[in-house]
Design a protein around this motif. Structure first.
Motif, PDB file in Angstrom:
ATOM      1  N   GLY A 346       0.799  -1.214   0.000  1.00 25.80           N
ATOM      2  CA  GLY A 346       0.000   0.000   0.000  1.00 25.80           C
ATOM      3  C   GLY A 346       0.834   1.268   0.000  1.00 25.80           C
ATOM      4  N   GLU A 347       2.093   1.185  -0.450  1.00 24.60           N
ATOM      5  CA  GLU A 347       2.996   2.327  -0.485  1.00 24.60           C
ATOM      6  C   GLU A 347       3.581   2.497  -1.888  1.00 24.60           C
ATOM      7  OE1 GLU A 347       5.906   1.539   2.451  1.00 24.60           O
ATOM      8  OE2 GLU A 347       4.547   1.826   4.158  1.00 24.60           O
ATOM      9  N   LEU A 348       2.711   2.438  -2.886  1.00 26.91           N
ATOM     10  CA  LEU A 348       3.161   2.515  -4.267  1.00 26.91           C
ATOM     11  C   LEU A 348       3.835   3.851  -4.558  1.00 26.91           C
ATOM     12  CD1 LEU A 348       3.308   1.315  -7.109  1.00 26.91           C
ATOM     13  CD2 LEU A 348       1.001   2.204  -7.530  1.00 26.91           C
ATOM     14  N   ALA A 349       3.275   4.937  -4.037  1.00 23.70           N
ATOM     15  CA  ALA A 349       3.855   6.257  -4.292  1.00 23.70           C
ATOM     16  C   ALA A 349       5.276   6.353  -3.736  1.00 23.70           C
ATOM     17  CB  ALA A 349       2.972   7.339  -3.683  1.00 23.70           C
ATOM     18  N   ASP A 350       5.486   5.852  -2.522  1.00 23.31           N
ATOM     19  CA  ASP A 350       6.822   5.908  -1.923  1.00 23.31           C
ATOM     20  C   ASP A 350       7.820   5.052  -2.693  1.00 23.31           C
ATOM     21  OD1 ASP A 350       5.861   7.599   0.020  1.00 23.31           O
ATOM     22  OD2 ASP A 350       5.449   6.000   1.453  1.00 23.31           O
ATOM     23  N   SER A 351       7.391   3.857  -3.109  1.00 19.14           N
ATOM     24  CA  SER A 351       8.291   2.984  -3.872  1.00 19.14           C
ATOM     25  C   SER A 351       8.653   3.607  -5.213  1.00 19.14           C
ATOM     26  CB  SER A 351       7.621   1.621  -4.096  1.00 19.14           C
ATOM     27  OG  SER A 351       7.454   0.932  -2.876  1.00 19.14           O
ATOM     28  N   ALA A 352       7.654   4.182  -5.888  1.00 20.36           N
ATOM     29  CA  ALA A 352       7.921   4.829  -7.177  1.00 20.36           C
ATOM     30  C   ALA A 352       8.869   6.009  -6.999  1.00 20.36           C
ATOM     31  CB  ALA A 352       6.612   5.283  -7.811  1.00 20.36           C
ATOM     32  N   ALA A 353       8.703   6.775  -5.920  1.00 19.73           N
ATOM     33  CA  ALA A 353       9.599   7.910  -5.665  1.00 19.73           C
ATOM     34  C   ALA A 353      11.029   7.446  -5.421  1.00 19.73           C
ATOM     35  CB  ALA A 353       9.081   8.721  -4.481  1.00 19.73           C
ATOM     36  N   ARG A 354      11.203   6.340  -4.680  1.00 22.10           N
ATOM     37  CA  ARG A 354      12.552   5.823  -4.428  1.00 22.10           C
ATOM     38  C   ARG A 354      13.214   5.345  -5.719  1.00 22.10           C
ATOM     39  NH1 ARG A 354      10.113   3.888   0.437  1.00 22.10           N
ATOM     40  NH2 ARG A 354       9.566   1.906  -0.563  1.00 22.10           N
ATOM     41  N   VAL A 355      12.439   4.672  -6.567  1.00 22.55           N
ATOM     42  CA  VAL A 355      12.987   4.229  -7.855  1.00 22.55           C
ATOM     43  C   VAL A 355      13.400   5.432  -8.697  1.00 22.55           C
ATOM     44  CG1 VAL A 355      12.446   3.056 -10.018  1.00 22.55           C
ATOM     45  CG2 VAL A 355      11.699   2.066  -7.856  1.00 22.55           C
ATOM     46  N   ALA A 356      12.561   6.474  -8.714  1.00 15.67           N
ATOM     47  CA  ALA A 356      12.876   7.663  -9.504  1.00 15.67           C
ATOM     48  C   ALA A 356      14.150   8.330  -9.009  1.00 15.67           C
ATOM     49  CB  ALA A 356      11.698   8.646  -9.443  1.00 15.67           C
ATOM     50  N   THR A 357      14.324   8.417  -7.692  1.00 14.50           N
ATOM     51  CA  THR A 357      15.535   9.028  -7.135  1.00 14.50           C
ATOM     52  C   THR A 357      16.780   8.225  -7.521  1.00 14.50           C
ATOM     53  OG1 THR A 357      14.268   9.892  -5.260  1.00 14.50           O
ATOM     54  CG2 THR A 357      16.662   9.752  -5.010  1.00 14.50           C
ATOM     55  N   PHE A 358      16.673   6.897  -7.436  1.00 14.74           N
ATOM     56  CA  PHE A 358      17.809   6.035  -7.781  1.00 14.74           C
ATOM     57  C   PHE A 358      18.186   6.204  -9.252  1.00 14.74           C
ATOM     58  CE2 PHE A 358      19.235   1.869  -9.430  1.00 14.74           C
ATOM     59  CZ  PHE A 358      20.420   1.750  -8.729  1.00 14.74           C
ATOM     60  N   TYR A 359      17.181   6.245 -10.130  1.00 18.25           N
ATOM     61  CA  TYR A 359      17.484   6.335 -11.561  1.00 18.25           C
ATOM     62  C   TYR A 359      17.862   7.750 -11.989  1.00 18.25           C
ATOM     63  CZ  TYR A 359      16.717   1.605 -13.134  1.00 18.25           C
ATOM     64  OH  TYR A 359      16.862   0.254 -13.369  1.00 18.25           O
ATOM     65  N   GLU A 360      17.485   8.754 -11.216  1.00 15.35           N
ATOM     66  CA  GLU A 360      17.989  10.090 -11.494  1.00 15.35           C
ATOM     67  C   GLU A 360      19.502  10.139 -11.335  1.00 15.35           C
ATOM     68  OE1 GLU A 360      14.540  13.415 -10.606  1.00 15.35           O
ATOM     69  OE2 GLU A 360      15.807  12.716  -8.960  1.00 15.35           O
ATOM     70  N   ALA A 361      20.013   9.468 -10.311  1.00 14.94           N
ATOM     71  CA  ALA A 361      21.467   9.401 -10.122  1.00 14.94           C
ATOM     72  C   ALA A 361      22.134   8.651 -11.278  1.00 14.94           C
ATOM     73  CB  ALA A 361      21.785   8.727  -8.792  1.00 14.94           C
ATOM     74  N   LYS A 362      21.513   7.552 -11.707  1.00 12.05           N
ATOM     75  CA  LYS A 362      22.069   6.805 -12.838  1.00 12.05           C
ATOM     76  C   LYS A 362      22.009   7.624 -14.123  1.00 12.05           C
ATOM     77  CE  LYS A 362      21.658   2.437 -13.246  1.00 12.05           C
ATOM     78  NZ  LYS A 362      21.221   1.054 -13.474  1.00 12.05           N
ATOM     79  N   LEU A 363      20.947   8.398 -14.275  1.00  9.08           N
ATOM     80  CA  LEU A 363      20.814   9.229 -15.469  1.00  9.08           C
ATOM     81  C   LEU A 363      21.891  10.306 -15.491  1.00  9.08           C
ATOM     82  CD1 LEU A 363      19.263  10.016 -18.015  1.00  9.08           C
ATOM     83  CD2 LEU A 363      17.724  11.362 -16.585  1.00  9.08           C
ATOM     84  N   ASP A 364      22.156  10.918 -14.344  1.00 13.17           N
ATOM     85  CA  ASP A 364      23.232  11.915 -14.272  1.00 13.17           C
ATOM     86  C   ASP A 364      24.576  11.305 -14.650  1.00 13.17           C
ATOM     87  OD1 ASP A 364      21.831  14.182 -13.572  1.00 13.17           O
ATOM     88  OD2 ASP A 364      21.874  13.737 -11.433  1.00 13.17           O
ATOM     89  N   ALA A 365      24.830  10.099 -14.153  1.00 13.68           N
ATOM     90  CA  ALA A 365      26.091   9.431 -14.477  1.00 13.68           C
ATOM     91  C   ALA A 365      26.172   9.105 -15.967  1.00 13.68           C
ATOM     92  CB  ALA A 365      26.228   8.161 -13.643  1.00 13.68           C
ATOM     93  N   ALA A 366      25.051   8.653 -16.548  1.00  8.09           N
ATOM     94  CA  ALA A 366      25.044   8.305 -17.976  1.00  8.09           C
ATOM     95  C   ALA A 366      25.261   9.547 -18.833  1.00  8.09           C
ATOM     96  CB  ALA A 366      23.718   7.633 -18.340  1.00  8.09           C
ATOM     97  N   LEU A 367      24.606  10.662 -18.487  1.00  7.03           N
ATOM     98  CA  LEU A 367      24.813  11.895 -19.244  1.00  7.03           C
ATOM     99  C   LEU A 367      26.253  12.381 -19.101  1.00  7.03           C
ATOM    100  CD1 LEU A 367      21.502  13.842 -18.494  1.00  7.03           C
ATOM    101  CD2 LEU A 367      22.218  12.865 -20.667  1.00  7.03           C
ATOM    102  N   GLY A 368      26.825  12.222 -17.905  1.00 10.41           N
ATOM    103  CA  GLY A 368      28.222  12.593 -17.715  1.00 10.41           C
ATOM    104  C   GLY A 368      29.155  11.789 -18.608  1.00 10.41           C
ATOM    105  N   ARG A 369      28.858  10.496 -18.741  1.00 10.50           N
ATOM    106  CA  ARG A 369      29.688   9.656 -19.625  1.00 10.50           C
ATOM    107  C   ARG A 369      29.538  10.073 -21.080  1.00 10.50           C
ATOM    108  NH1 ARG A 369      27.953   5.547 -16.034  1.00 10.50           N
ATOM    109  NH2 ARG A 369      26.246   4.984 -17.444  1.00 10.50           N
ATOM    110  N   VAL A 370      28.318  10.432 -21.485  1.00  7.76           N
ATOM    111  CA  VAL A 370      28.103  10.866 -22.867  1.00  7.76           C
ATOM    112  C   VAL A 370      28.929  12.110 -23.165  1.00  7.76           C
ATOM    113  CG1 VAL A 370      26.401  11.828 -24.460  1.00  7.76           C
ATOM    114  CG2 VAL A 370      25.825   9.833 -23.084  1.00  7.76           C
ATOM    115  N   ILE A 371      28.860  13.096 -22.258  1.00  7.73           N
ATOM    116  CA  ILE A 371      29.622  14.324 -22.467  1.00  7.73           C
ATOM    117  C   ILE A 371      31.124  14.045 -22.451  1.00  7.73           C
ATOM    118  CG2 ILE A 371      30.128  16.593 -21.501  1.00  7.73           C
ATOM    119  CD1 ILE A 371      27.288  16.641 -20.424  1.00  7.73           C
TER     120      ILE A 371
END
Length: 405
Positions: A346-371
């Motif tokens: 019953g905590e779908l919103a919290d789980s989705a927020a945690r996943v988004a935070t984790f993948y935001e960090a991965k996205l920053d790292a991926a964009l850094g590698r591209v640059i």
């Protein structure tokens, strides 16, 4: 009233298409659901809308997304300070000096004074306030949490705009280097190489073919400079048109999705967008089916949007969200597993927020590698191009000098 094009599934599973005149896409959805159809896509017919506008309205600029975000945040702060909604709109209009934004604020205030809710007022501007915005305001008004919903909307829009700027910066630097390289190449071929033409008279048949190619390119450019300029302007205009059409239809994103490095970046961006938007919608009391339909309008990848449409159809038929996501393999398994855990607890919103935070960090790292990879690679190519021009010219001049000696 606007015209909306739609695709829907009838009770027998057949695909229906057509157009409906309505104030908002929500009204179109309600009309389709009343006749037993499941909406798949609902898009405003922009060409029909522009045909009804006068030339003044077409030339009047509209607020940018960042300005709408700032407006949302300012309105949220005023509501938090105890200011009434209609008074808040008046205050913002008085403080604003951009006439097109003032016009939007005045229109919202007039709609409220006529007895409309804020959700119906913003729905009159679908290009500025997308369906996701309208629905969250509508639900927040019913729950009495308008200030909280506006604050969440502003925060999410700020994150989306920041993500868009990161994408733009990742592409801008390599494109700048390419433009600089082409400018230097044109300057050398048009202005510098002709200075050595006199020295080549009578020696063209004895010059190295590579060096001769450079001089022939220079001669061709100088002979056809006017025609090349006209062609460049025409190609630039055509490129802008094609880029706009491709951006609206997701063509360029579909192309980037097939490139190795870009595929990873877009996959992370899809996960962040889906989970972050899902968390905000669920947290504000919007049901899963409606949330998925609204998220589908935010997703930019054409293939992902189609898959999400199938997930939405499965959820409406009674499947759980995690089961539908696992079936269509839209996200990695561990993402689906995290959402399943949150769904069961019953905590779908919290789980989705945690996943988004984790993948935001991965996205920053991926964009850094591209640059880090693309920038130096383009720099090396530019350096090699300039070195080739210099070596070719120097080789030709040295060959002439040897012949004279």
């Amino acid at each position: 009233m606007s015209s909306f094009d739609y695709l829907a599934l009838d009770p027998d599973g057949r695909v229906l298409s057509g157009s409906i005149d309505a104030e908002t896409s929500s009204e179109v959805q309600a009309q389709l659901e009343q006749i037993g159809c499941v909406p798949v896509t609902i898009k405003r017919n922009v060409s029909a809308h522009l045909g009804r506008l006068g030339w003044r309205a077409r030339l009047t600029p509209e607020p940018r997304p960042a300005e709408i975000t700032a407006l949302t945040l300012d309105l949220s702060m005023l509501l938090r300070g105890g200011v009434a909604l209609d008074e808040g709109l008046v205050i913002l209009a008085q403080l604003e000096d951009r006439r097109w934004l003032v016009r939007v604020l005045e229109d919202l205030h007039v709609a409220l004074s006529q007895g409309n809710s804020l959700s119906r007022a913003v729905a009159r501007h679908p290009r500025l306030f997308p369906p996701l915005y309208v629905k969250m305001v509508e639900v927040a008004e019913a729950a009495g949490r308008l200030e909280e919903a506006l604050s969440s909307l502003a925060g999410e829009r700020q994150r989306s705009e920041q993500l868009r700027r990161r994408f733009t910066s990742a592409l801008a630097y390599p494109l700048f280097l390419v433009g600089a390289a082409l400018s230097v190449l044109g300057f050398v071929l048009i202005y510098l190489i002709p200075k050595f033409e006199v020295a080549l008279q009578g020696f063209r048949d004895r010059i190295d073919p590579t060096a001769l190619l450079v001089f022939n390119m220079s001669a061709f450019l100088n002979r056809n400079l006017d025609d090349i300029g006209v062609a460049a302007v025409a190609l630039l205009g055509l490129g802008v048109l094609v880029a706009r059409i491709g951006r609206e239809r997701g063509v360029w994103l579909a192309v980037l999705a097939h490139l190795p490095v870009a595929r990873t970046v877009l996959a992370h961006e899809l996960t962040v967008t889906f989970c972050r938007t899902l968390a905000i919608l669920v947290r504000n009391g919007i049901d899963i089916s409606t949330a998925l339909r609204l998220i589908r309008g935010v997703i930019r990848l054409p293939g992902a949007s189609t898959a999400l449409g199938r997930v939405t159809a499965d959820v409406r038929q009674g499947q759980r969200l995690s089961e539908a996501l696992a079936r269509h393999e839209l996200f990695p398994r561990h993402v689906v597993q995290m959402l399943r855990v949150g769904e069961e607890a019953g905590e779908l919103a919290d789980s989705a927020a945690r996943v988004a935070t984790f993948y935001e960090a991965k996205l920053d790292a991926a964009l850094g590698r591209v640059i880090a990879v693309v920038g130096p690679a383009v720099m090396v190519l530019v350096s090699l191009l300039i070195a080739w021009l210099i070596i070719s010219v120097m080789t030709a001049l040295m060959s002439i000098n040897d012949l004279l000696v």
